[in-house]
Design an enzyme around this catalytic site. Structure first.
Site, PDB file in Angstrom:
ATOM      1  N   GLU A   1       0.826  -1.216   0.000  1.00 35.48           N
ATOM      2  CA  GLU A   1       0.000   0.000   0.000  1.00 35.48           C
ATOM      3  C   GLU A   1       0.860   1.265   0.000  1.00 35.48           C
ATOM      4  O   GLU A   1       0.370   2.345   0.342  1.00 35.48           O
ATOM      5  CB  GLU A   1      -0.952   0.018   1.219  1.00 35.48           C
ATOM      6  CG  GLU A   1      -1.858  -1.186   1.352  1.00 35.48           C
ATOM      7  CD  GLU A   1      -2.889  -1.335   0.233  1.00 35.48           C
ATOM      8  OE1 GLU A   1      -2.925  -0.476  -0.679  1.00 35.48           O
ATOM      9  OE2 GLU A   1      -3.640  -2.322   0.255  1.00 35.48           O
TER      10      GLU A   1
ATOM     11  N   HIS B   1     -12.874  -3.845   3.747  1.00 35.39           N
ATOM     12  CA  HIS B   1     -11.419  -4.017   3.861  1.00 35.39           C
ATOM     13  C   HIS B   1     -10.843  -3.441   5.169  1.00 35.39           C
ATOM     14  O   HIS B   1     -10.211  -4.167   5.932  1.00 35.39           O
ATOM     15  CB  HIS B   1     -10.741  -3.374   2.632  1.00 35.39           C
ATOM     16  CG  HIS B   1      -9.261  -3.564   2.585  1.00 35.39           C
ATOM     17  ND1 HIS B   1      -8.554  -3.759   1.427  1.00 35.39           N
ATOM     18  CD2 HIS B   1      -8.319  -3.572   3.569  1.00 35.39           C
ATOM     19  CE1 HIS B   1      -7.270  -3.916   1.706  1.00 35.39           C
ATOM     20  NE2 HIS B   1      -7.106  -3.791   2.994  1.00 35.39           N
TER      21      HIS B   1
ATOM     22  N   HIS C   1      -7.056  -3.323   9.756  1.00 40.40           N
ATOM     23  CA  HIS C   1      -8.224  -4.128   9.395  1.00 40.40           C
ATOM     24  C   HIS C   1      -9.151  -4.185  10.612  1.00 40.40           C
ATOM     25  O   HIS C   1      -9.095  -5.125  11.401  1.00 40.40           O
ATOM     26  CB  HIS C   1      -7.785  -5.520   8.947  1.00 40.40           C
ATOM     27  CG  HIS C   1      -7.065  -5.521   7.639  1.00 40.40           C
ATOM     28  ND1 HIS C   1      -6.574  -6.668   7.051  1.00 40.40           N
ATOM     29  CD2 HIS C   1      -6.768  -4.509   6.785  1.00 40.40           C
ATOM     30  CE1 HIS C   1      -5.998  -6.351   5.885  1.00 40.40           C
ATOM     31  NE2 HIS C   1      -6.097  -5.049   5.715  1.00 40.40           N
TER      32      HIS C   1
ATOM     33  N   GLU D   1     -18.026  11.886  22.669  1.00 41.20           N
ATOM     34  CA  GLU D   1     -16.795  12.600  22.323  1.00 41.20           C
ATOM     35  C   GLU D   1     -16.271  12.292  20.918  1.00 41.20           C
ATOM     36  O   GLU D   1     -15.255  12.856  20.500  1.00 41.20           O
ATOM     37  CB  GLU D   1     -15.731  12.370  23.403  1.00 41.20           C
ATOM     38  CG  GLU D   1     -16.269  12.953  24.707  1.00 41.20           C
ATOM     39  CD  GLU D   1     -15.245  13.212  25.787  1.00 41.20           C
ATOM     40  OE1 GLU D   1     -14.046  13.077  25.521  1.00 41.20           O
ATOM     41  OE2 GLU D   1     -15.675  13.553  26.898  1.00 41.20           O
TER      42      GLU D   1
HETATM   43  P1  13P Z   1       1.091  -5.463   3.021  1.00 39.58           P
HETATM   44  O1  13P Z   1       1.509  -6.722   3.753  1.00 39.58           O
HETATM   45  O2  13P Z   1       1.689  -5.393   1.645  1.00 39.58           O
HETATM   46  O3  13P Z   1       1.363  -4.230   3.856  1.00 39.58           O
HETATM   47  O4  13P Z   1      -0.476  -5.536   2.786  1.00 39.58           O
HETATM   48  C1  13P Z   1      -1.357  -5.692   3.848  1.00 39.58           C
HETATM   49  C2  13P Z   1      -2.657  -5.010   3.617  1.00 39.58           C
HETATM   50  O5  13P Z   1      -3.365  -4.736   4.570  1.00 39.58           O
HETATM   51  C3  13P Z   1      -3.073  -4.659   2.248  1.00 39.58           C
HETATM   52  O6  13P Z   1      -4.160  -3.782   2.247  1.00 39.58           O
HETATM   53 ZN    ZN Z   2      -5.341  -3.929   4.105  1.00 37.49          ZN
END
Ligand code: 13P
Ligand code: ZN
Length: 277
Positions: free
Chosen positions: A116, A211, A142, A170
């Protein structure tokens, strides 16, 4: 000084462990980047390599030419970052044109920066500009409750902002500008980076449908605290929606206006629209 003796590297590694302990980083999920200050980089110069291979970023970030970042590695696990930093995280420098990067420290054994990197760097470029250089941390996690909500709420900035604000008094004080939402896209490339960085013009939080979440902050405390607040608010909303499809009572638009006056924050009126509950 060695990179691993520096305050910024220790703050970075602590945040990786904190995120892991929250349950936001299964396998290699999530990534973190920190735009270092010139004096911090100077203080660890003896530990940085020169002359590494230049590789394409996959996006153009001329506003970051010459800057250096501490980043997590692609495919690396947050739970391992503090145990073996040299293999799991690294320092990368951006070329003057903002098109390529070079590894100066860490990412040992042929590791690469996070997939990313385009989103991180495009977000940094926007945030550096709109915050007058103050924002230095971009964090992707995540976050399970935020992800859950992207299956049941309309993917609109206004709906997510208002619903998350209502879940804890808050919240609007912590993210008064609201949150942006990006519909489902393939991760890891320039297209999702462009959409995310557009949201970062206005917000410090961008949600990726199905995601996870991106947050921006001036320092590790601010970025982590923001992620924590948004995800906790989402958790409360998941509980509320699971208990009853309609709220019996909530924080009203007039309550938000009173709160804004008391805490001296500006809450955009567009998020205080009337609702049928
Ligand atoms: P990376 O391991 O390349 O950082 O990817 C993890 C991820 O969360 C992709 O969105
Ligand atoms: Zn991710």
């Amino acid at each position: 000084m060695k990179v691993l003796e520096s305050k910024f590297a220790n703050g970075f590694l602590r945040m990786c462990t904190d995120g892991w302990e929250q349950g936001w980083h299964e396998c290699n999920g999530g990534n973190l980047s920190y735009r270092s200050k010139p004096e911090e980089l100077e203080s660890v110069r003896e530990d940085l390599a020169e002359g590494g291979e230049w590789r394409e970023i996959g996006a153009r970030v001329p506003g970051l030419g010459g800057e250096a970042f501490l980043v997590t590695g692609s495919g690396k696990f947050f739970r391992n970052a503090a145990l073996c930093p040299e293999e799991n995280v690294g320092v990368v420098r951006v070329d003057p044109a903002g098109e390529r990067y070079q590894i100066c420290w860490g990412l040992q054994g042929g590791a690469r920066p996070t997939s990313e990197l385009p989103s991180h760097l495009m977000n940094h470029e926007v945030k550096k500009r709109v915050s007058g250089g103050k924002h230095r941390v971009i964090y992707h996690a995540h976050t399970p409750n935020v992800i859950a909500l992207t299956f049941v709420l309309p993917l609109e900035d206004g709906v997510f902002t208002r619903e998350l604000w209502e879940m804890a008094t808050e919240c609007p004080v912590v993210f008064p500008d609201g949150v942006g939402v990006v519909g489902w896209m393939v991760p890891g490339g320039r297209a999702i980076a462009v959409e995310t960085s557009r949201r970062m013009e206005r917000y410090d939080v961008a949600i990726w449908a199905h995601h996870g979440t991106f947050c921006s902050g001036e320092d590790f405390d601010q970025a982590f605290g923001l992620m924590h607040t948004v995800e906790k608010s989402a958790e409360i909303l998941v509980k509320v929606m699971s208990m009853a499809p309609r709220k019996r009572q909530t924080i009203t638009p007039e309550n938000f206006r009173e709160l804004a006056r008391a805490f001296r924050v500006t809450l955009p009126e567009k998020f205080l629209y009337p609702k049928e509950e």
